[in-house]
Design an enzyme around this catalytic site. Structure first.
Site, PDB file in Angstrom:
ATOM      1  N   SER A   1     -78.431  63.624 -12.966  1.00 15.07           N
ATOM      2  CA  SER A   1     -79.564  62.723 -12.736  1.00 15.07           C
ATOM      3  C   SER A   1     -80.792  63.351 -13.383  1.00 15.07           C
ATOM      4  O   SER A   1     -80.880  64.587 -13.460  1.00 15.07           O
ATOM      5  CB  SER A   1     -79.827  62.555 -11.230  1.00 15.07           C
TER       6      SER A   1
ATOM      7  N   GLY B   1     -65.388  58.195  -7.257  1.00 16.58           N
ATOM      8  CA  GLY B   1     -66.356  57.266  -6.658  1.00 16.58           C
ATOM      9  C   GLY B   1     -66.468  55.985  -7.476  1.00 16.58           C
ATOM     10  O   GLY B   1     -67.579  55.504  -7.741  1.00 16.58           O
TER      11      GLY B   1
ATOM     12  N   TYR C   1     -80.742  66.552  -3.172  1.00 14.63           N
ATOM     13  CA  TYR C   1     -80.131  65.789  -4.276  1.00 14.63           C
ATOM     14  C   TYR C   1     -80.476  66.419  -5.636  1.00 14.63           C
ATOM     15  O   TYR C   1     -79.596  66.621  -6.484  1.00 14.63           O
ATOM     16  CB  TYR C   1     -80.631  64.345  -4.191  1.00 14.63           C
TER      17      TYR C   1
ATOM     18  N   ASP D   1     -61.668  62.301  -0.579  1.00  8.13           N
ATOM     19  CA  ASP D   1     -63.041  62.795  -0.472  1.00  8.13           C
ATOM     20  C   ASP D   1     -63.136  63.977  -1.436  1.00  8.13           C
ATOM     21  O   ASP D   1     -62.496  65.009  -1.224  1.00  8.13           O
ATOM     22  CB  ASP D   1     -63.272  63.239   0.980  1.00  8.13           C
TER      23      ASP D   1
ATOM     24  N   ILE E   1     -81.269  53.318 -12.028  1.00  7.68           N
ATOM     25  CA  ILE E   1     -80.216  52.349 -12.341  1.00  7.68           C
ATOM     26  C   ILE E   1     -80.018  51.434 -11.131  1.00  7.68           C
ATOM     27  O   ILE E   1     -79.970  51.910  -9.987  1.00  7.68           O
ATOM     28  CB  ILE E   1     -78.883  53.084 -12.648  1.00  7.68           C
TER      29      ILE E   1
HETATM   30  P1  NDP Z   1     -73.263  54.107  -5.299  1.00  7.91           P
HETATM   31  O1  NDP Z   1     -73.764  54.548  -3.975  1.00  7.91           O
HETATM   32  O2  NDP Z   1     -73.295  52.686  -5.675  1.00  7.91           O
HETATM   33  O3  NDP Z   1     -71.763  54.649  -5.502  1.00  7.91           O
HETATM   34  C1  NDP Z   1     -71.403  55.966  -5.231  1.00  7.91           C
HETATM   35  C2  NDP Z   1     -69.911  56.018  -5.093  1.00  7.91           C
HETATM   36  O4  NDP Z   1     -69.513  57.379  -4.785  1.00  7.91           O
HETATM   37  C3  NDP Z   1     -69.398  55.153  -3.949  1.00  7.91           C
HETATM   38  O5  NDP Z   1     -68.284  54.412  -4.397  1.00  7.91           O
HETATM   39  C4  NDP Z   1     -68.979  56.168  -2.893  1.00  7.91           C
HETATM   40  O6  NDP Z   1     -67.909  55.751  -2.091  1.00  7.91           O
HETATM   41  C5  NDP Z   1     -68.554  57.331  -3.751  1.00  7.91           C
HETATM   42  N1  NDP Z   1     -68.539  58.583  -2.990  1.00  7.91           N
HETATM   43  C6  NDP Z   1     -69.537  59.117  -2.252  1.00  7.91           C
HETATM   44  N2  NDP Z   1     -69.138  60.260  -1.695  1.00  7.91           N
HETATM   45  C7  NDP Z   1     -67.847  60.462  -2.078  1.00  7.91           C
HETATM   46  C8  NDP Z   1     -66.885  61.467  -1.823  1.00  7.91           C
HETATM   47  N3  NDP Z   1     -67.173  62.525  -1.052  1.00  7.91           N
HETATM   48  N4  NDP Z   1     -65.655  61.357  -2.375  1.00  7.91           N
HETATM   49  C9  NDP Z   1     -65.352  60.299  -3.175  1.00  7.91           C
HETATM   50  N5  NDP Z   1     -66.237  59.308  -3.454  1.00  7.91           N
HETATM   51  C10 NDP Z   1     -67.460  59.384  -2.905  1.00  7.91           C
HETATM   52  O7  NDP Z   1     -74.087  54.996  -6.349  1.00  7.91           O
HETATM   53  P2  NDP Z   1     -74.342  54.839  -7.910  1.00  7.91           P
HETATM   54  O8  NDP Z   1     -73.283  54.056  -8.549  1.00  7.91           O
HETATM   55  O9  NDP Z   1     -75.744  54.489  -8.084  1.00  7.91           O
HETATM   56  O10 NDP Z   1     -74.226  56.385  -8.329  1.00  7.91           O
HETATM   57  C11 NDP Z   1     -73.138  56.921  -9.062  1.00  7.91           C
HETATM   58  C12 NDP Z   1     -73.546  58.301  -9.552  1.00  7.91           C
HETATM   59  O11 NDP Z   1     -74.701  58.206 -10.385  1.00  7.91           O
HETATM   60  C13 NDP Z   1     -73.922  59.263  -8.426  1.00  7.91           C
HETATM   61  O12 NDP Z   1     -73.469  60.567  -8.731  1.00  7.91           O
HETATM   62  C14 NDP Z   1     -75.431  59.225  -8.448  1.00  7.91           C
HETATM   63  O13 NDP Z   1     -75.991  60.401  -7.912  1.00  7.91           O
HETATM   64  C15 NDP Z   1     -75.703  59.078  -9.922  1.00  7.91           C
HETATM   65  N6  NDP Z   1     -77.014  58.560 -10.252  1.00  7.91           N
HETATM   66  C16 NDP Z   1     -77.385  57.293  -9.860  1.00  7.91           C
HETATM   67  C17 NDP Z   1     -78.648  56.833 -10.184  1.00  7.91           C
HETATM   68  C18 NDP Z   1     -79.122  55.468  -9.806  1.00  7.91           C
HETATM   69  O14 NDP Z   1     -80.302  55.158 -10.097  1.00  7.91           O
HETATM   70  N7  NDP Z   1     -78.314  54.605  -9.217  1.00  7.91           N
HETATM   71  C19 NDP Z   1     -79.617  57.673 -10.912  1.00  7.91           C
HETATM   72  C20 NDP Z   1     -79.111  58.962 -11.257  1.00  7.91           C
HETATM   73  C21 NDP Z   1     -77.855  59.375 -10.935  1.00  7.91           C
HETATM   74  P3  NDP Z   1     -68.177  55.115  -0.615  1.00  7.91           P
HETATM   75  O15 NDP Z   1     -68.968  53.866  -0.871  1.00  7.91           O
HETATM   76  O16 NDP Z   1     -66.821  54.875  -0.112  1.00  7.91           O
HETATM   77  O17 NDP Z   1     -68.941  56.139   0.138  1.00  7.91           O
END
Ligand code: NDP
Length: 246
Positions: free
Chosen positions: A142, A14, A155, A63, A188
């Site tokens: 998280s 991701g 989640y 995925d 974040i």
């Molecule tokens: P974003 O939504 O900005 O990015 C998430 C990324 O994961 C996207 O690029 C998305 O791709 C990809 N993704 C989702 N589902 C899949 C899948 N099945 N296979 C491959 N890629 C996938 O989120 P963040 O950057 O904020 O989050 C990153 C991580 O940090 C996550 O695990 C989130 O739970 C965790 N987190 C974030 C927090 C926050 O405050 N932002 C707090 C705590 C944890 P696409 O766009 O193509 O769907």
């Protein structure tokens, strides 16, 4: 002792945007070749930005919730770079809603991506790392996996599961020199948190002692720290401005 990352291969799921993107850039700055997984699309500029840091960058569409597609990420990493030294399980989604109204699909989708996706990647990467007798896995959990959150039963369950997966894998893989840790971000600034209303945003900040949201780079620095240390395993490192103190 700092473990040298130059020339190592880092697989980040991701990684097209948000925290994953920042992790990919931070590890590339340390000299890692980057295998960047994306689900829908990745901008050519990101691949170029990473290559301009003097490392290889391979983008793999997959995925992570699909067992075979996850395997293909690892196979590609091995074929294109020769090893899998660092795995960062970052891909994640939210489908928020109160328990009483949460659909079965919203529960399953979140578990399948956040928890099963991490399992799929650990399962395939660990078989390469076991043969190498080295490697490190960093799972992005998280703080809600530690303390729960109203409206995020799916989640929070997935992120608590990621912590259980981390500790079990750490125990299982330690004898081969493989470390496994989790990073637990708090609030974040990314697309994931952009959907919050001003009111929700304000309420979040009230619970953060440092009184500000973190950046994707703050999380990326914690990931680099764990990747460079090979005597920390089975731990959860909170990056949350002090939101959760244990
Ligand atoms: P974003 O939504 O900005 O990015 C998430 C990324 O994961 C996207 O690029 C998305 O791709 C990809 N993704 C989702 N589902 C899949 C899948 N099945 N296979 C491959 N890629 C996938 O989120 P963040 O950057 O904020 O989050 C990153 C991580 O940090 C996550 O695990 C989130 O739970 C965790 N987190 C974030 C927090 C926050 O405050 N932002 C707090 C705590 C944890 P696409 O766009 O193509 O769907």
């Amino acid at each position: 002792m700092i473990f040298e990352l130059k020339g190592k291969t880092a697989v980040i799921t991701g990684a097209a945007k948000g925290i994953g993107r920042a992790i990919a850039i931070a590890l590339a700055k340390k000299g890692c070749n980057i295998v960047l997984n994306y689900r829908s699309a990745v901008k050519d500029e990101l691949v170029k930005e990473i290559e301009d840091l003097g490392v290889k960058c391979v983008a793999v569409k997959a995925d992570v919730s699909n067992f075979e597609e996850a395997e293909n990420i690892i196979k590609t990493a091995k074929a294109e770079t020769g090893s899998v030294d660092i795995l960062v399980n970052n891909a994640g989604i939210t489908r928020d809603g109160l328990l009483m109204r949460m659909s079965e699909k919203d529960f399953d989708d979140v578990i399948n991506t956040n928890l099963k996706g991490a399992f799929n990647m650990v399962r395939h990467a660990s078989s390469v790392m076991l043969k190498q007798k080295s490697g490190t896995i960093i799972n992005i959990s998280s703080v809600v996996g530690l303390i729960g959150n109203a409206g995020q039963a799916n989640y929070a369950s997935s992120k608590a599961g990621v912590i259980g997966l981390t500790k079990s894998a750490a125990r299982e893989l330690a004898s081969r020199g493989i470390t496994v840790n989790a990073v637990a971000p708090g609030f974040i600034t990314t697309d994931m948190t952009d959907v919050l209303t001003e009111e929700q945003h304000k309420r979040m900040l009230e619970n953060i002692p440092l009184k500000k949201a973190g950046s994707p780079e703050d999380v990326a620095e914690a990931v680099v720290f764990l990747a460079e240390n090979r005597y920390i395993t089975g731990q959860v490192l909170n990056v949350d401005g002090g939101m959760v103190m244990s």
